[in-house]
Scaffold this motif. Structure first.
Motif, PDB file in Angstrom:
ATOM      1  N   GLY A 216       0.872  -1.187   0.000  1.00 38.71           N
ATOM      2  CA  GLY A 216       0.000   0.000   0.000  1.00 38.71           C
ATOM      3  C   GLY A 216       0.899   1.224   0.000  1.00 38.71           C
ATOM      4  N   THR A 217       1.723   1.322  -1.035  1.00 30.96           N
ATOM      5  CA  THR A 217       2.813   2.306  -1.022  1.00 30.96           C
ATOM      6  C   THR A 217       2.456   3.640  -1.683  1.00 30.96           C
ATOM      7  N   GLY A 218       1.242   3.753  -2.168  1.00 29.09           N
ATOM      8  CA  GLY A 218       0.795   5.056  -2.664  1.00 29.09           C
ATOM      9  C   GLY A 218       1.530   5.537  -3.909  1.00 29.09           C
ATOM     10  N   VAL A 219       1.415   6.841  -4.149  1.00 26.52           N
ATOM     11  CA  VAL A 219       2.046   7.454  -5.338  1.00 26.52           C
ATOM     12  C   VAL A 219       2.941   8.602  -4.864  1.00 26.52           C
ATOM     13  N   TRP A 220       4.208   8.395  -4.850  1.00 24.16           N
ATOM     14  CA  TRP A 220       5.124   9.360  -4.218  1.00 24.16           C
ATOM     15  C   TRP A 220       6.147   9.975  -5.160  1.00 24.16           C
ATOM     16  N   ASN A 221       6.014   9.730  -6.469  1.00 27.15           N
ATOM     17  CA  ASN A 221       6.840  10.484  -7.419  1.00 27.15           C
ATOM     18  C   ASN A 221       5.980  11.566  -8.051  1.00 27.15           C
ATOM     19  N   PRO A 222       6.479  12.800  -8.109  1.00 31.28           N
ATOM     20  CA  PRO A 222       5.663  13.836  -8.754  1.00 31.28           C
ATOM     21  C   PRO A 222       5.549  13.577 -10.244  1.00 31.28           C
ATOM     22  N   ARG A 223       4.375  13.880 -10.778  1.00 34.46           N
ATOM     23  CA  ARG A 223       4.253  13.888 -12.238  1.00 34.46           C
ATOM     24  C   ARG A 223       4.924  15.164 -12.731  1.00 34.46           C
ATOM     25  N   THR A 224       5.713  15.044 -13.777  1.00 39.68           N
ATOM     26  CA  THR A 224       6.457  16.224 -14.247  1.00 39.68           C
ATOM     27  C   THR A 224       5.702  16.905 -15.390  1.00 39.68           C
ATOM     28  N   LEU A 225       6.116  18.138 -15.711  1.00 34.74           N
ATOM     29  CA  LEU A 225       5.492  18.845 -16.829  1.00 34.74           C
ATOM     30  C   LEU A 225       6.168  18.494 -18.142  1.00 34.74           C
ATOM     31  N   GLY A 226       7.437  18.049 -18.040  1.00 35.26           N
ATOM     32  CA  GLY A 226       8.185  17.710 -19.253  1.00 35.26           C
ATOM     33  C   GLY A 226       8.554  18.935 -20.072  1.00 35.26           C
ATOM     34  N   ILE A 227       8.783  20.062 -19.383  1.00 34.95           N
ATOM     35  CA  ILE A 227       9.199  21.272 -20.120  1.00 34.95           C
ATOM     36  C   ILE A 227      10.535  21.760 -19.565  1.00 34.95           C
ATOM     37  N   LYS A 228      11.146  22.691 -20.268  1.00 35.08           N
ATOM     38  CA  LYS A 228      12.455  23.218 -19.887  1.00 35.08           C
ATOM     39  C   LYS A 228      12.368  23.962 -18.545  1.00 35.08           C
ATOM     40  N   GLY A 229      13.352  23.757 -17.701  1.00 34.01           N
ATOM     41  CA  GLY A 229      13.451  24.548 -16.473  1.00 34.01           C
ATOM     42  C   GLY A 229      13.023  23.828 -15.203  1.00 34.01           C
ATOM     43  N   GLU A 230      12.603  22.578 -15.304  1.00 38.05           N
ATOM     44  CA  GLU A 230      12.082  21.908 -14.100  1.00 38.05           C
ATOM     45  C   GLU A 230      13.155  21.593 -13.058  1.00 38.05           C
ATOM     46  N   THR A 231      14.441  21.645 -13.465  1.00 39.54           N
ATOM     47  CA  THR A 231      15.506  21.334 -12.492  1.00 39.54           C
ATOM     48  C   THR A 231      16.057  22.594 -11.813  1.00 39.54           C
ATOM     49  N   LEU A 232      15.550  23.748 -12.164  1.00 39.00           N
ATOM     50  CA  LEU A 232      16.118  24.993 -11.614  1.00 39.00           C
ATOM     51  C   LEU A 232      15.893  25.095 -10.097  1.00 39.00           C
ATOM     52  N   GLY A 233      16.730  25.916  -9.460  1.00 37.29           N
ATOM     53  CA  GLY A 233      16.726  26.003  -7.999  1.00 37.29           C
ATOM     54  C   GLY A 233      15.490  26.620  -7.390  1.00 37.29           C
ATOM     55  N   ASN A 234      14.709  27.346  -8.184  1.00 41.19           N
ATOM     56  CA  ASN A 234      13.499  27.995  -7.650  1.00 41.19           C
ATOM     57  C   ASN A 234      12.237  27.208  -8.009  1.00 41.19           C
ATOM     58  N   VAL A 235      12.432  25.949  -8.472  1.00 38.82           N
ATOM     59  CA  VAL A 235      11.281  25.125  -8.868  1.00 38.82           C
ATOM     60  C   VAL A 235      11.198  23.915  -7.939  1.00 38.82           C
ATOM     61  N   HIS A 236       9.996  23.634  -7.445  1.00 33.38           N
ATOM     62  CA  HIS A 236       9.805  22.496  -6.529  1.00 33.38           C
ATOM     63  C   HIS A 236       8.561  21.723  -6.926  1.00 33.38           C
ATOM     64  N   TYR A 237       8.466  20.474  -6.432  1.00 31.71           N
ATOM     65  CA  TYR A 237       7.260  19.681  -6.660  1.00 31.71           C
ATOM     66  C   TYR A 237       6.396  19.694  -5.395  1.00 31.71           C
ATOM     67  N   ALA A 238       5.087  19.703  -5.591  1.00 31.25           N
ATOM     68  CA  ALA A 238       4.139  19.836  -4.477  1.00 31.25           C
ATOM     69  C   ALA A 238       4.347  18.771  -3.407  1.00 31.25           C
ATOM     70  N   ILE A 239       4.491  17.535  -3.820  1.00 28.47           N
ATOM     71  CA  ILE A 239       4.568  16.427  -2.871  1.00 28.47           C
ATOM     72  C   ILE A 239       5.829  16.548  -1.991  1.00 28.47           C
ATOM     73  N   ASP A 240       6.876  17.157  -2.551  1.00 26.59           N
ATOM     74  CA  ASP A 240       8.106  17.385  -1.762  1.00 26.59           C
ATOM     75  C   ASP A 240       7.894  18.558  -0.806  1.00 26.59           C
ATOM     76  N   TYR A 241       7.313  19.626  -1.324  1.00 29.94           N
ATOM     77  CA  TYR A 241       7.097  20.823  -0.502  1.00 29.94           C
ATOM     78  C   TYR A 241       6.217  20.512   0.702  1.00 29.94           C
ATOM     79  N   LEU A 242       5.127  19.762   0.464  1.00 29.76           N
ATOM     80  CA  LEU A 242       4.159  19.539   1.546  1.00 29.76           C
ATOM     81  C   LEU A 242       4.715  18.661   2.670  1.00 29.76           C
ATOM     82  N   LYS A 243       5.797  17.921   2.388  1.00 27.42           N
ATOM     83  CA  LYS A 243       6.415  17.103   3.456  1.00 27.42           C
ATOM     84  C   LYS A 243       6.910  17.994   4.578  1.00 27.42           C
ATOM     85  N   SER A 244       7.473  19.150   4.230  1.00 22.42           N
ATOM     86  CA  SER A 244       8.010  20.040   5.273  1.00 22.42           C
ATOM     87  C   SER A 244       8.013  21.479   4.756  1.00 22.42           C
TER      88      SER A 244
END
Ligand SMILES: Cc1cc2nc3c(=O)[nH]c(=O)nc-3n(C[C@H](O)[C@H](O)[C@H](O)COP(=O)(O)OP(=O)(O)OC[C@H]3O[C@@H](n4cnc5c(N)ncnc54)[C@H](O)[C@@H]3O)c2cc1C
Length: 430
Positions: A216-244
């Motif tokens: 019962g391990t759920g879904v813990w990888n964010p779905r990505t947008l697949g566009i340029k810039g997703e690795t930049l330092g000012n970009v985060h995924y919701a599931i990571d942010y909401l952890k802390s």
């Protein structure tokens, strides 16, 4: 039922002020209760309201818990507008009964005041992998039935999304602690910080004498947008942010991409953490947003802004490039959204959080054999929770994709029965 021996009944039944007595008195106790039909887990609402009116909170709590071990959670986070409250007959001409508030009062008091006695295991050893709503339900039901249950969770505490996703202002963590304490009291062994897959594989569990494994391990990888810039330092995924949320420095202007409940949780949490300007960016209209009306209204009333009919094309360190969307009629009269092709805008912001759903991690599947997934990476099961691997069962988001707490509990109850039948039929309980 194992509980009643360790209860301070005097305290529960006579000394408590009923906060929702007025609401309970308004209920007409329908013979054919639409509220109950509208409840995905068939909560016996009139029976509970009647017991509440008679000050029999312990009896009511016991019935609620037995039907739904996560009753106290569902009372807070279910979509009541579409379920019990939305189907109440009183709502046709006036205010519907807020049964969830009655349920919350009863279930919280029950969990606070009942301590489940230890159940000495006499049956097979079972591994429960994942301590979210699905895993908690299976662990509870099997342990109560005499199984020797060990629950493994990748996080330091159980709860899954309840603890590391849904924000504190909607679901206090203290409630999940109460559930965790009950599992410990019953004798469930919990291995925190233990991700099944990389070091302990599913096959090693069977080598160590586990007769069945529940995933019962759920879904813990964010779905990505697949566009340029997703690795930049000012970009985060919701599931990571909401952890802390507290550890993030988001600046003064935040853009949240997506318009489901997860996006609302991000926006509202960021606002609470001091970000002055939070904007939800969504490619369709307000009416088409997947978030519940309640969440949308809350977000609006808290000052969250909405920028609609805009799809991100590129994420940058100073903001987003957006394509303006237009609605066009597709084949069969359906309406689709597409880029206008001409109009492009730039939205300046300090930080971007992407909230466009989640997909499962592959740790378990990639470290074992015969455990089949579909093209989205979700585990394939039949309607009883049997996976394609012998002795291995699954339910919750890892099977259905991102859904709801109550749906995870409903199916986990079915799977707990499947595991019990499997162990009995294979002679594992002797
Ligand atoms: C931000 C957010 C808000 C939500 N709000 C609501 C809401 O208001 N109402 C509602 O009904 N639903 C809501 N949901 C959906 C709901 O929380 C999920 O449908 C539900 O939690 C699914 O339960 P689960 O047990 O399948 O998985 P999860 O809750 O995801 O739990 C899975 C557990 O497995 C553990 N795990 C994962 N991989 C491994 C591994 N390899 N080994 C060991 N452990 C592992 C994780 O640590 C986690 O504890 C929300 C979801 C999110 C993300």
């Amino acid at each position: 039922m194992p509980h009643s021996s360790n209860v301070n009944q005097h305290c529960i039944d006579t000394h408590v002020i009923r906060a929702n007595q007025g609401e309970a008195q308004r209920c007409v106790l329908c013979k054919k209760p639409h509220c109950q039909v509208g409840c995905p887990i068939d909560t016996p609402i009139p029976e509970i309201v009647k017991l509440y009116r008679e000050d029999k909170l312990l009896d009511a709590g016991k019935i609620l818990f037995e039907n739904n071990p996560l009753s106290v959670i569902c009372a807070l986070v279910c979509v009541h507008e579409d379920q019990c409250k939305g189907n109440c007959v009183r709502g046709k001409k006036g205010e519907p009964i807020r049964f969830h508030e009655i349920e919350y009062e009863i279930s919280l008091r029950y969990l606070e005041q009942v301590q489940f006695p230890k159940v000495t295991p006499t049956k097979a050893r079972i591994a429960v992998v994942g301590g979210g709503p699905a895993g908690i339900t299976v662990a509870y039901l099997l342990a109560r039935n005499g199984y020797n249950v060990t629950l493994f969770d990748a996080h330091d505490k159980i709860g899954g999304v309840l603890r590391y996703g849904i924000p504190e202002y909607r679901l206090p963590k203290r409630i999940i602690d109460l559930l965790e304490n009950e599992l410990y009291a019953m004798g469930v062994k919990i291995r925190p910080n233990t991700m099944i897959g990389p070091v302990i594989s599913l096959d090693r569990l069977f080598e160590d004498g586990y007769k069945a494994a529940f995933i019962g391990t759920g879904v813990w990888n964010p779905r990505t947008l697949g566009i340029k810039g997703e690795t930049l330092g000012n970009v985060h995924y919701a599931i990571d942010y909401l952890k802390s949320p507290n550890v993030y420095r988001l600046g003064k202007r935040l853009a949240v991409i997506g318009a489901g409940n997860v996006a609302m949780d991000v926006a509202r949490s960021a606002k609470r953490n001091g970000v002055p300007e939070v904007t939800i960016i969504y490619r369709k209209n307000f009416e088409q947003m997947p978030a519940t009306r309640h969440e949308l209204e809350q977000a609006r009333s808290e000052g969250i802004r909405f920028l609609l009919q805009r799809a991100p094309i590129e994420l940058t360190e100073t903001g987003l490039r957006l394509a303006v969307q237009e609605q066009v009629s597709g084949e069969n009269g359906s309406m689709n959204w597409r880029d206008r092709g001409i109009a492009e805008e730039f939205f300046a912001c300090d930080t971007i959080i992407i909230a466009v759903s989640q997909v499962p991690k592959t740790n378990i599947v990639s470290s074992t054999t015969k455990l089949n997934t579909n093209r989205m990476g979700l585990l394939i099961t039949d309607d009883k929770g049997n996976t394609t691997k012998e002795g291995t069962f699954a339910s919750g988001d890892v099977v259905t994709g991102a859904k709801t707490v109550v749906e995870a509990v409903v199916q986990a109850k079915v799977v707990a029965e499947t595991i019990d039948r499997y162990c009995r039929e294979n002679g594992y309980n002797t």
